[in-house]
Write a protein that holds these residues in place. Structure first.
Motif, PDB file in Angstrom:
ATOM      1  N   GLU A  63      -1.164 -30.322  77.349  1.00  0.00           N
ATOM      2  CA  GLU A  63      -2.499 -29.846  77.731  1.00  0.00           C
ATOM      3  C   GLU A  63      -2.648 -29.643  79.233  1.00  0.00           C
ATOM      4  O   GLU A  63      -3.143 -28.604  79.679  1.00  0.00           O
ATOM      5  CB  GLU A  63      -3.576 -30.791  77.197  1.00  0.00           C
ATOM      6  CG  GLU A  63      -3.760 -30.696  75.711  1.00  0.00           C
ATOM      7  CD  GLU A  63      -4.811 -31.635  75.149  1.00  0.00           C
ATOM      8  OE1 GLU A  63      -5.308 -32.522  75.883  1.00  0.00           O
ATOM      9  OE2 GLU A  63      -5.155 -31.474  73.965  1.00  0.00           O
ATOM     10  N   ASP A  64      -2.232 -30.612  80.037  1.00  0.00           N
ATOM     11  CA  ASP A  64      -2.354 -30.475  81.497  1.00  0.00           C
ATOM     12  C   ASP A  64      -1.515 -29.323  82.030  1.00  0.00           C
ATOM     13  O   ASP A  64      -1.946 -28.591  82.917  1.00  0.00           O
ATOM     14  CB  ASP A  64      -1.955 -31.776  82.203  1.00  0.00           C
ATOM     15  CG  ASP A  64      -2.957 -32.896  81.979  1.00  0.00           C
ATOM     16  OD1 ASP A  64      -4.122 -32.599  81.620  1.00  0.00           O
ATOM     17  OD2 ASP A  64      -2.580 -34.075  82.153  1.00  0.00           O
ATOM     18  N   ARG A  65      -0.328 -29.145  81.481  1.00  0.00           N
ATOM     19  CA  ARG A  65       0.557 -28.060  81.941  1.00  0.00           C
ATOM     20  C   ARG A  65      -0.029 -26.693  81.611  1.00  0.00           C
ATOM     21  O   ARG A  65       0.062 -25.761  82.409  1.00  0.00           O
ATOM     22  CB  ARG A  65       1.947 -28.225  81.330  1.00  0.00           C
ATOM     23  CG  ARG A  65       2.688 -29.415  81.927  1.00  0.00           C
ATOM     24  CD  ARG A  65       4.030 -29.610  81.277  1.00  0.00           C
ATOM     25  NE  ARG A  65       3.939 -30.745  80.373  1.00  0.00           N
ATOM     26  CZ  ARG A  65       4.971 -31.300  79.775  1.00  0.00           C
ATOM     27  NH1 ARG A  65       6.185 -30.823  79.966  1.00  0.00           N
ATOM     28  NH2 ARG A  65       4.819 -32.336  78.979  1.00  0.00           N
ATOM     29  N   GLN A  67      -3.236 -26.033  81.300  1.00  0.00           N
ATOM     30  CA  GLN A  67      -4.362 -25.849  82.222  1.00  0.00           C
ATOM     31  C   GLN A  67      -3.877 -25.419  83.600  1.00  0.00           C
ATOM     32  O   GLN A  67      -4.461 -24.517  84.216  1.00  0.00           O
ATOM     33  CB  GLN A  67      -5.157 -27.153  82.340  1.00  0.00           C
ATOM     34  CG  GLN A  67      -5.892 -27.527  81.064  1.00  0.00           C
ATOM     35  CD  GLN A  67      -6.527 -28.893  81.163  1.00  0.00           C
ATOM     36  OE1 GLN A  67      -7.429 -29.085  81.965  1.00  0.00           O
ATOM     37  NE2 GLN A  67      -6.064 -29.840  80.359  1.00  0.00           N
ATOM     38  N   GLU A  68      -2.811 -26.041  84.092  1.00  0.00           N
ATOM     39  CA  GLU A  68      -2.269 -25.685  85.405  1.00  0.00           C
ATOM     40  C   GLU A  68      -1.782 -24.238  85.432  1.00  0.00           C
ATOM     41  O   GLU A  68      -2.031 -23.514  86.395  1.00  0.00           O
ATOM     42  CB  GLU A  68      -1.137 -26.634  85.787  1.00  0.00           C
ATOM     43  CG  GLU A  68      -1.605 -28.028  86.141  1.00  0.00           C
ATOM     44  CD  GLU A  68      -0.457 -29.022  86.281  1.00  0.00           C
ATOM     45  OE1 GLU A  68       0.724 -28.596  86.341  1.00  0.00           O
ATOM     46  OE2 GLU A  68      -0.748 -30.236  86.327  1.00  0.00           O
ATOM     47  N   TRP A 102     -11.408 -29.217  77.286  1.00  0.00           N
ATOM     48  CA  TRP A 102     -10.730 -28.579  78.416  1.00  0.00           C
ATOM     49  C   TRP A 102     -10.605 -27.073  78.214  1.00  0.00           C
ATOM     50  O   TRP A 102     -10.764 -26.309  79.168  1.00  0.00           O
ATOM     51  CB  TRP A 102      -9.374 -29.229  78.704  1.00  0.00           C
ATOM     52  CG  TRP A 102      -8.327 -29.075  77.640  1.00  0.00           C
ATOM     53  CD1 TRP A 102      -8.060 -29.928  76.615  1.00  0.00           C
ATOM     54  CD2 TRP A 102      -7.402 -27.993  77.511  1.00  0.00           C
ATOM     55  NE1 TRP A 102      -7.035 -29.450  75.850  1.00  0.00           N
ATOM     56  CE2 TRP A 102      -6.594 -28.270  76.378  1.00  0.00           C
ATOM     57  CE3 TRP A 102      -7.156 -26.827  78.222  1.00  0.00           C
ATOM     58  CZ2 TRP A 102      -5.578 -27.425  75.951  1.00  0.00           C
ATOM     59  CZ3 TRP A 102      -6.147 -25.976  77.800  1.00  0.00           C
ATOM     60  CH2 TRP A 102      -5.368 -26.274  76.675  1.00  0.00           C
ATOM     61  N   ASP A 155       6.040 -33.874  82.286  1.00  0.00           N
ATOM     62  CA  ASP A 155       5.976 -32.651  83.088  1.00  0.00           C
ATOM     63  C   ASP A 155       6.727 -32.806  84.410  1.00  0.00           C
ATOM     64  O   ASP A 155       7.313 -31.860  84.913  1.00  0.00           O
ATOM     65  CB  ASP A 155       4.529 -32.223  83.326  1.00  0.00           C
ATOM     66  CG  ASP A 155       3.697 -33.276  84.027  1.00  0.00           C
ATOM     67  OD1 ASP A 155       4.058 -34.461  83.987  1.00  0.00           O
ATOM     68  OD2 ASP A 155       2.674 -32.901  84.617  1.00  0.00           O
TER      69      ASP A 155
END
Length: 192
Positions: A63-65, A67-68, A102, A155
């Motif tokens: 998820e964070d990757r 978004q980035e 998100w 990541d």
């Protein structure tokens, strides 16, 4: 005999160099309720489809990757969309999908592939798996398919960022290399 071998070699190279065509994709966004269609995007837009679900632990690791990458390519000719091939199944209702905060906050559509037609068309088998679609003279085609990077668990330990590299290549008007990688994650449960 040599001429026949040359013809076969030429045919195989031509076949392998041709990217898989994608017909117009029309899926409903669980967050907005609007229909997402590739035909509504300008031909210069490259579309990133991230196949994901609400219950796959590998999807949560990415998820964070995602978004980035979305934020990195905001303002370029790149459009992101999440695709749920398990939409409508247990734990994957429209309401549950719409609660993915998100994606909602960033304005990333979360598309419901309830009949799995797009999943079958692209031959995606894992969650998460990415399909990068770009337009050309003959319509939309898949220019990259596979993993986001080479380390699903961490990541910071990823040493090859396949999706990022493919997007940079496309924006530089180059063919992504590699064009296919092996995605690691949860198996997609295809229905009949």
């Amino acid at each position: 005999m040599k001429c026949i071998r040359c013809f076969i070699l030429f045919f195989l190279c031509s076949f392998l160099a041709t990217a898989q065509q994608v017909s117009n994709v029309e899926l409903v966004d669980a967050i907005s309720g609007n229909t997402f269609a590739t035909a509504l995007h300008p031909p210069s837009t490259t579309m990133v489809f991230v196949f994901t679900s609400m219950s796959c632990p590998y999807a949560k690791l990415y998820e964070d990757r995602i978004q980035e990458l979305f934020q990195k390519y905001a303002g370029s000719r790149v459009s992101f969309a999440l695709v749920n091939p398990h939409a409508g199944q247990s734990g994957e209702s429209r309401e549950q999908m719409a609660s993915l905060s998100w994606a909602k906050n960033l304005g990333i559509p979360f598309l419901m592939d309830t009949d799995q037609a797009f999943t079958r068309q692209t031959s995606v088998r894992k969650i998460p798996e990415v399909v990068l679609v770009s337009s050309g003279p003959t319509g939309y085609s898949i220019v990259y398919q596979g993993a986001i990077d080479n380390n699903p668990q961490s990541d910071t330990s990823a040493s090859v960022h396949y999706l990022d590299n493919a997007l940079r290549d496309i924006l530089a008007r180059k063919r992504p290399s590699p064009a296919i990688t092996r995605a690691v994650g949860c198996n997609i449960r295809l229905t009949n």
